[in-house]
Design an enzyme around this catalytic site. Structure first.
Site, mmCIF file in Angstrom:
data_model
loop_
_atom_site.group_PDB
_atom_site.id
_atom_site.type_symbol
_atom_site.label_atom_id
_atom_site.label_comp_id
_atom_site.label_asym_id
_atom_site.label_seq_id
_atom_site.Cartn_x
_atom_site.Cartn_y
_atom_site.Cartn_z
ATOM 1 N N HIS A 171 0.725 -1.449 0.246
ATOM 2 C CA HIS A 171 -0.268 0.405 0.173
ATOM 3 C C HIS A 171 0.507 0.816 0.061
ATOM 4 O O HIS A 171 0.029 2.561 -0.775
ATOM 5 C CB HIS A 171 -1.246 -0.365 1.394
ATOM 6 C CG HIS A 171 -2.211 0.311 1.181
ATOM 7 N ND1 HIS A 171 -2.707 1.296 -0.299
ATOM 8 C CD2 HIS A 171 -2.958 0.255 1.568
ATOM 9 C CE1 HIS A 171 -3.904 1.666 0.151
ATOM 10 N NE2 HIS A 171 -4.228 1.098 1.244
ATOM 11 N N ASP B 276 -2.330 1.931 -4.713
ATOM 12 C CA ASP B 276 -3.721 2.321 -4.191
ATOM 13 C C ASP B 276 -4.797 0.734 -4.662
ATOM 14 O O ASP B 276 -4.440 0.023 -5.147
ATOM 15 C CB ASP B 276 -4.171 3.282 -4.795
ATOM 16 C CG ASP B 276 -4.367 3.372 -6.102
ATOM 17 O OD1 ASP B 276 -4.669 2.516 -6.860
ATOM 18 O OD2 ASP B 276 -3.229 4.660 -6.746
#
Length: 493
Positions: free
Chosen positions: A463, A467
């Protein structure tokens, strides 16, 4: 009295001459007595026993060389000895296999640098051997000379590619450790075999064909024989009906053994690599994304292509389609085929799609990878997967097979389960876990309930640089390729 003194002096001088002559003519190491004994009086006899000289010469004997375990790369400092190919007293030549060792990344066959006789094995099976420490003692012929102390003590480090290269009698021979082992077991010199692989690499088929010529045996045709076109549907042999009944898994029965006390074992091999990799993976902020794929059309396509693949000697599973579809998706979303440096300052986009496939073996979990999937056909991927699975089952995967991965797929469905939470393998940034294929009711475009082949997929991504929207779009593209396999033809190169 004067006569006795004169005789004694003459005897003493003669003894020295005899001794000097003996020193010059003899070649073994020992003490000698003078050849004269004076029996005229006790003093002369006493002198004769005291008169001794020492003569020396070079004794012809072998020199013991400690063959040390060389650096096998990847920062490996210790390995486990899995198998010895020699024993004490055996004669070895240069490039003969000595033993097989298992690191936390791969199996490596250690070969001899010398011609000589094995005098001592420093380790037993399953012992931990350390890089730079003696592996075996080899007695070599001193008359042939010995390399410098630096050369004798330590072999030069080898790169990953050099593990499959050897120079025999002046020319380079390319072969994998498995092929070399097959040649060794059949007493075949690789320098006498003509390689048919890339860059004259010697393949398993070359060894078998050479053996057939020597023994007169008739071998089955090589899987790389002429490509035979697939049969028409009307000519195809109907597949045997499969039992679709739900099978209840039967637990594996094992004898109950009560040891009476706890047992402590060291963490070694692939298990040690897992500890290191998963500890690094904990530093990555994971996020997950899951979806289901309708593989009804892909199941039908695979059934049609399986006979053609089997005629070429290749087992065709669903995995080559999954891998190729992932590669086509990575072309559109290269961030998923990237890596992030330790300081989180730079992102490296990988040019090659080296897609790893998690395998469950007796040695533990291993993740070999298929190199350059972006330029491979589905059939090419199937051939490479067959090779990796065979080597993985035998515990003979090389370092090059287990390193350099850029993206990973884990097929947990072969064991069971639908969803998972896969852990990213650093330095990669994404991984997918594939569930089992189930026959489930679904609605078609007309609102009718139909039987569908459903597979669930679970993605994990880093992350810090990926995304959720990017992961979802990649998954949707990958899903579209698998649900409509013909659409892959538009993007295949």
């Amino acid at each position: 009295m004067a006569a006795v003194t004169a005789l004694r002096s003459s005897c003493r001088a003669a003894g020295r001459l005899v001794c000097i002559h003996r020193v010059r003519s003899c070649s073994s190491i020992r003490f000698i007595k003078s050849k004269y004994v004076c029996v005229f009086d006790k003093s002369a006899l006493k002198f004769s026993h005291q008169q001794r000289l020492f003569r020396t010469s070079a004794v012809s004997c072998g020199q013991i060389v400690q063959f040390k375990l060389s650096d096998i790369g990847e920062g490996i400092t210790e390995v486990t000895v899995k198998e010895w190919y020699v024993k004490e007293g055996d004669s070895v030549s240069q490039f003969d296999s000595i033993c097989e060792v298992q690191s936390d990344k791969a199996s490596v066959t250690i070969t001899s640098r010398y011609d000589g006789i094995i005098r001592k094995l420093h380790y037993s099976i399953d012992d931990i051997a350390f890089v730079g420490k003696p592996l075996v003692d080899i007695e070599i012929d001193a008359s042939k000379g010995v390399a410098s102390e630096e050369d004798v003590v330590e072999t030069p480090p080898m790169s990953h590619e050099e593990h499959t290269h050897q120079e025999i009698k002046g020319h380079k021979t390319l072969a994998t450790p498995a092929v070399r082992r097959l040649a060794m077991e059949n007493n075949i010199k690789l320098s006498e075999v003509v390689g048919t692989g890339k860059d004259n690499r010697i393949l398993k088929e070359d060894i078998l064909n050479y053996l057939a010529k020597q023994t007169g045996a008739i071998l089955p045709p090589s899987p790389k024989a002429e490509i035979v076109p697939p049969q028409r549907r009307a000519e195809a042999v109907p597949a045997a009906p499969k039992d679709k009944a739900h099978k209840i898994p039967v637990p594996v029965s094992r004898p109950i053994a009560f040891a009476g006390k706890d047992k402590t074992e060291p963490v070694t091999g692939f298990q040690k690599a897992m500890v290191k990799t998963m500890s690094a993976a904990l530093k990555i902020p994971h996020f997950g994304y899951s979806d289901e794929i309708d593989l009804t059309q892909l199941v039908q396509l695979r059934e049609e292509l399986k006979p053609a693949a089997e005629m070429r000697g290749v087992k065709l599973s669903f995995m080559p389609f999954f891998i190729k579809a992932a590669s086509l998706g990575l072309l559109q979303y290269p961030i998923l085929n990237a890596s992030l440096d330790e300081n989180c300052q730079n992102v490296t986009y990988k040019a090659s799609h080296n897609i790893g496939v998690a395998m469950d073996t007796e040695q533990g979990l291993i993740v070999p990878n298929v190199k350059n999937v972006q330029v491979c056909s589905v059939f090419d991927i199937a051939v490479e997967l067959n090779r990796l699975q065979s080597l993985g089952s035998a515990g003979q995967l090389g370092t090059s097979d287990l390193t350099g991965g850029t993206f990973t797929l884990s097929n947990i469905g072969t064991i069971g389960g639908t969803y998972a939470k896969p852990v990213i393998l650093p330095p990669e940034v994404a991984i997918g876990a594939l569930g089992k294929i189930q026959v489930l009711p679904r609605f078609n475009s007309k609102g009718e309930v139909v039987k569908a082949q459903i597979m669930n997929v679970s993605w994990s991504a880093d992350h810090r640089i990926i995304d959720g929207a990017t992961m979802a779009r990649f998954s949707n593209l990958w899903k579209s390729y698998l649900e409509n396999p013909a659409s892959m033809l538009l993007d295949l190169k």
